[in-house]
Design a protein around this motif. Sequence first.
Motif, mmCIF file in Angstrom:
data_model
loop_
_atom_site.group_PDB
_atom_site.id
_atom_site.type_symbol
_atom_site.label_atom_id
_atom_site.label_comp_id
_atom_site.label_asym_id
_atom_site.label_seq_id
_atom_site.Cartn_x
_atom_site.Cartn_y
_atom_site.Cartn_z
ATOM 1 N N ASP A 106 0.842 -1.190 0.000
ATOM 2 C CA ASP A 106 0.000 0.000 0.000
ATOM 3 C C ASP A 106 0.885 1.251 0.000
ATOM 4 O O ASP A 106 2.117 1.155 -0.118
ATOM 5 N N CYS A 107 0.272 2.414 0.140
ATOM 6 C CA CYS A 107 1.031 3.669 0.052
ATOM 7 C C CYS A 107 2.121 3.749 1.117
ATOM 8 O O CYS A 107 3.277 4.075 0.823
ATOM 9 N N ALA A 108 1.758 3.456 2.371
ATOM 10 C CA ALA A 108 2.732 3.562 3.456
ATOM 11 C C ALA A 108 3.873 2.568 3.265
ATOM 12 O O ALA A 108 5.051 2.912 3.458
ATOM 13 N N SER A 109 3.557 1.337 2.878
ATOM 14 C CA SER A 109 4.593 0.328 2.683
ATOM 15 C C SER A 109 5.484 0.673 1.495
ATOM 16 O O SER A 109 6.682 0.395 1.510
ATOM 17 N N THR A 110 4.910 1.263 0.475
ATOM 18 C CA THR A 110 5.700 1.678 -0.689
ATOM 19 C C THR A 110 6.739 2.707 -0.275
ATOM 20 O O THR A 110 7.918 2.603 -0.625
ATOM 21 N N ARG A 111 6.308 3.704 0.488
ATOM 22 C CA ARG A 111 7.241 4.758 0.910
ATOM 23 C C ARG A 111 8.316 4.225 1.852
ATOM 24 O O ARG A 111 9.428 4.748 1.889
ATOM 25 N N SER A 112 7.999 3.187 2.598
ATOM 26 C CA SER A 112 8.968 2.669 3.568
ATOM 27 C C SER A 112 10.051 1.812 2.912
ATOM 28 O O SER A 112 10.991 1.390 3.592
ATOM 29 N N LEU A 113 9.948 1.557 1.598
ATOM 30 C CA LEU A 113 10.949 0.732 0.922
ATOM 31 C C LEU A 113 12.327 1.389 0.872
ATOM 32 O O LEU A 113 13.342 0.698 0.897
ATOM 33 N N LEU A 114 12.368 2.703 0.779
ATOM 34 C CA LEU A 114 13.652 3.397 0.608
ATOM 35 C C LEU A 114 14.542 3.143 1.819
ATOM 36 O O LEU A 114 14.224 3.517 2.945
ATOM 37 N N GLY A 115 15.659 2.467 1.584
ATOM 38 C CA GLY A 115 16.608 2.162 2.630
ATOM 39 C C GLY A 115 16.235 0.979 3.504
ATOM 40 O O GLY A 115 16.946 0.673 4.468
ATOM 41 N N ALA A 116 15.134 0.289 3.174
ATOM 42 C CA ALA A 116 14.666 -0.799 4.036
ATOM 43 C C ALA A 116 15.480 -2.070 3.810
ATOM 44 O O ALA A 116 15.726 -2.459 2.678
ATOM 45 N N PRO A 117 15.870 -2.768 4.898
ATOM 46 C CA PRO A 117 16.548 -4.058 4.750
ATOM 47 C C PRO A 117 15.571 -5.217 4.579
ATOM 48 O O PRO A 117 15.961 -6.326 4.217
ATOM 49 N N ASN A 118 14.293 -4.965 4.872
ATOM 50 C CA ASN A 118 13.283 -6.004 4.705
ATOM 51 C C ASN A 118 11.918 -5.349 4.514
ATOM 52 O O ASN A 118 11.725 -4.173 4.837
ATOM 53 N N PHE A 119 10.981 -6.119 3.990
ATOM 54 C CA PHE A 119 9.622 -5.630 3.795
ATOM 55 C C PHE A 119 8.698 -6.834 3.641
ATOM 56 O O PHE A 119 9.153 -7.977 3.528
#
Length: 416
Positions: A106-119
């Motif tokens: 979703d929108c929030a998860s998409t934005r949290s991808l930048l620099g994320a080590p996991n998702f």
Amino acid sequence: MAKQPLTDTATQDEWRATRAALEQLPPRRWQPQQLARVAGLETGRVGVVFEEHRHTTARVGLTEARGRAARQQLLSSAEPVETVAAACGLTVRALNRNLLDQTGLDCASTRSLLGAPNFTLRLPPRFRVAETMAYLTRDPRSLNIRGSGDRAFAFGLAIGERAVSAVCQFDADATELQVEVLQRGRQRDDAAIHVADALARMLGLASGTKQLENLARREELMRRLIGPRRGMRIPLTAAPVDALTWSILGQQINLPFAYELLRTTTALCGLRAPERLYTMPIPARIAQTPESAFTSRKMSRSKARYLVDIASAAASGTLNLTALAEGTFATAYETLTALRGIGPWTANYTLMRGLGFADCAPIGDAGLRRALRRFDQLETPPDDAEMVRLMARFRPFRSLATFHLWRGSDDALPTG
């Protein structure tokens, strides 16, 4: 081999006019009536060109396009989600649903991808984990992708000249996929974005199933085609060029030997990734590899020549698969078949699994030939002309129909 009929030049011109209107108008105004007016087309022609050239309805195609435009804004700006959604003609709820359907985020998860080590990706209802795992890990000796048990896999992915690995685990309820991104050395902030893009393709998240399954409620032919496989999707390759590489390697040979050639090419031209994996072969590396390096490893001279020539075109940008994927089926088909070494089977396979066109059939494919013989209870295998006729029944869903036919016949395993 029977040639697949293509669309005429007039409607290709209409599609180009429609594309120009999409570039001219802001996403919130991407409606068929407004596009027709800007493109100088008669009312209703936008729907026709979407169906003919994009293999989808204008409503579905434009909704997906608005979602992609919004996702790009979410990743490239700090604008509030409400502002991004409104700019694309969507409510926040509709945008979240759109992104979940296409990407599993979703929108929030998409934005949290930048620099994320996991998702975590959310999977669509009735996601078929067992079949997905069987397909992704169909070569147990693959250098690029490795299964672990019946719910986990890892794969290598090239991001420019860097290689990352993704370790993926399906949950017990088949509702989520947990993903860990592994990198060596200097970390790329956008690694998770690229991995998420690749997984959306590999899991077939954007390949629509609803239209065909709704049709199966009314038509016996489609109901028999789908059988017990509701929710089955088309797994694309992680990158468009991977489908072209694989289809060239797999031409006119049996599946085990094709796997062997892919492993050889991967070891020569892939990048080493974490978890003792490799990325798929890199076109620039293939182009720089002498043909003799391939022929000394069991590849025929003609196949090696085709592989190097086409990789050179892809590496230089002369062959732009991303642009072909955004254009018309006819243009993509004609561009591919104009290249030495690419015939109708290779073109259709690449269009189906690499570029994501929804109405392709790999005529001449041995597995599809066996599947049609079984599906229609034919005394003898159909020739290419008969395959064209039989597959025409499934328009405009021939790509998904191909996978249903492959899966519905135990001895008709796909060639790729």
